[in-house]
Design an enzyme around this catalytic site. Structure first.
Site, short mmCIF file in Angstrom:
data_model
loop_
_atom_site.label_atom_id
_atom_site.label_comp_id
_atom_site.label_asym_id
_atom_site.label_seq_id
_atom_site.Cartn_x
_atom_site.Cartn_y
_atom_site.Cartn_z
N TYR A 92 -3.99 15.18 24.92
CA TYR A 92 -3.04 16.28 25.06
C TYR A 92 -1.62 15.55 25.89
O TYR A 92 -1.86 15.05 26.59
CB TYR A 92 -3.59 17.22 26.03
CG TYR A 92 -2.90 18.66 26.27
CD1 TYR A 92 -3.03 19.55 25.07
CD2 TYR A 92 -2.02 19.06 27.06
CE1 TYR A 92 -2.49 20.85 25.16
CE2 TYR A 92 -1.45 20.06 27.28
CZ TYR A 92 -1.42 20.90 26.04
OH TYR A 92 -1.00 22.31 26.25
N SER A 186 -10.53 13.86 24.14
CA SER A 186 -10.03 15.15 24.85
C SER A 186 -9.53 15.76 23.63
O SER A 186 -10.09 16.42 22.63
CB SER A 186 -8.86 14.93 25.91
OG SER A 186 -8.64 15.98 26.52
N GLN A 187 -7.96 16.26 23.48
CA GLN A 187 -7.48 16.75 22.26
C GLN A 187 -7.57 16.20 21.16
O GLN A 187 -7.99 16.88 20.12
CB GLN A 187 -5.91 17.11 22.67
CG GLN A 187 -5.30 17.55 21.32
CD GLN A 187 -3.51 17.52 21.51
OE1 GLN A 187 -3.08 18.53 21.64
NE2 GLN A 187 -3.08 16.38 21.47
N ASP A 272 -16.43 16.60 34.80
CA ASP A 272 -15.13 16.80 33.94
C ASP A 272 -14.56 18.09 34.36
O ASP A 272 -14.95 19.25 34.07
CB ASP A 272 -15.19 16.67 32.49
CG ASP A 272 -13.79 16.51 31.82
OD1 ASP A 272 -13.08 17.18 32.30
OD2 ASP A 272 -14.08 16.28 30.62
N HIS A 301 -12.68 13.48 33.64
CA HIS A 301 -12.11 13.62 32.25
C HIS A 301 -11.93 12.23 31.73
O HIS A 301 -11.75 11.99 30.68
CB HIS A 301 -10.93 14.20 32.27
CG HIS A 301 -10.53 14.84 30.84
ND1 HIS A 301 -11.47 15.33 29.88
CD2 HIS A 301 -9.39 14.55 30.08
CE1 HIS A 301 -10.78 15.67 29.00
NE2 HIS A 301 -9.58 15.13 28.97
#
Length: 350
Positions: A92, A186-187, A272, A301
């Site tokens: 992100y 993540s993203q 996370d 994360h």
């Protein structure tokens, strides 16, 4: 850092009942058909990075609505013959960055295609790939852009870009089209899951601490952005809750992951605060193909970091080296009659 979500035992038992739109498959079939009908040809221009063992190309691929999406292609100079390829999607707020920055997979002997994320990144205003859609009525961030309608939503454009990028990898003469794997953190992990569900015939998927999974739960319990963007939007627009979550269900990677057939290696971090582990487990449990998992009990994360890269290198080397690995059928699967789910895999604690 304490646990802020369910325990590992609770995550292993979790089977959330996610709302799936009745027209989810038709929505994406139509979206991708329109994108492919737009035509256009991927372009690969050599770039001098100063590296001697990796050849790099500046990539432009026609994505959503034929709009140009940028990226980098890295190829190991000493490898011969069509190569297995890792298509990577980014976290992100990140763009493709500089040409020499991300060459791990090429140094391991694989082709590596990195996709810029529209509207994100830093090299120009809005990154090297601008998001051209009008942005009205949102809070800061990307998750609520166009959230009033699935047709307008930001991730409809991004997922389409990602499918078109992966198709460009398959078509490249240096790439073995039967050995293409998607990955991201993540993203990027959520995008990889979406592509695995939308594009039959991939060789594998490696989603790390994935975002965009069980979005409604993420918006309810995440302590840090980006899921908090949804909560902030609904704090301002109290009457739009069901509209917002209906729109987001069309881009929920946990739902799209159920359509995947390729082998996968997931990672989840139990502490996370950005992508709560229960959301990653929602995607893992629903994933339609063979699946493996590494759990990082005491990480946030950042997940497994370099330790997980080592796990991925070993997993990918075995996947690409298996001569009799069954290649999934690239034809669009019969989504009205899905195959039986594989037996659950017991995750390994890292």
């Amino acid at each position: 850092m304490p646990l802020t979500d369910l325990t590992l035992a609770e995550c292993l038992a979790l089977r959330p009942d996610l709302h799936e739109p009745a027209d989810l498959d038709a929505f994406w079939d139509r979206t991708l058909r329109e994108a492919r009908a737009g035509g256009g040809t991927p372009r690969f221009a050599p770039v001098d990075t100063g590296l001697t063992e990796v050849a790099t190309y500046d990539v432009t691929v026609p994505g959503f609505a034929g709009e140009p999406v940028r990226g980098w292609l890295h190829l190991p100079v000493r490898a011969s013959g069509p190569l297995g390829c890792v298509v990577e999607f980014l976290g992100y707020g990140r763009g493709r960055g500089l040409a020499h920055e991300q060459v791990l997979w090429a140094t391991a002997g694989h082709a590596h295609l990195v996709m810029d994320t529209r509207g994100q990144g830093w090299s120009t205003a809005g990154g090297d790939t601008p998001d051209t859609a009008a942005l009205n009525g949102t809070v800061p961030g990307f998750l609520t852009r166009g959230v009033e309608s699935p047709h307008d939503h930001y991730y409809r454009r991004v997922f389409t870009d990602a499918v078109r990028f992966t198709e460009a990898a398959r078509a490249h003469p240096a790439v073995d089209a039967d050995r293409v794997v998607v990955t991201g953190v993540s993203q990027g992990g959520g995008i990889a899951l979406a592509v695995a569900g939308l594009l039959p015939g991939l060789a594998g998927a490696m989603p790390d601490v994935p975002f965009l999974c069980d979005i409604r739960r993420g918006a309810t319990i995440a302590a840090r952005p980006p899921y908090t963007e949804v909560a902030e939007y609904l704090r301002l627009h109290r009457d739009r809750t069901e509209t917002v979550f209906t729109t987001l269900s069309y881009v929920d990677a946990a739902l799209l992951a159920a359509r995947a057939t390729a082998p996968s290696l997931f990672s989840v971090a139990m502490m996370d605060e950005v992508c709560p582990p229960s959301t990653g487990f929602a995607a893992y449990h629903r994933y339609g193909g063979p699946k493996d998992l590494r759990v990082y009990e005491f990480n946030g994360h950042e997940g497994g970091g370099g330790h997980h890269r080592r796990e991925q290198l070993a997993w990918l080397g075995e996947l690409f080296a298996t001569p009799d690995r069954a290649t999934p059928d690239r034809a669009t699967p019969d989504r009205a009659a899905p195959t039986a789910a594989p037996a659950p895999h017991v995750p390994r604690l890292a």
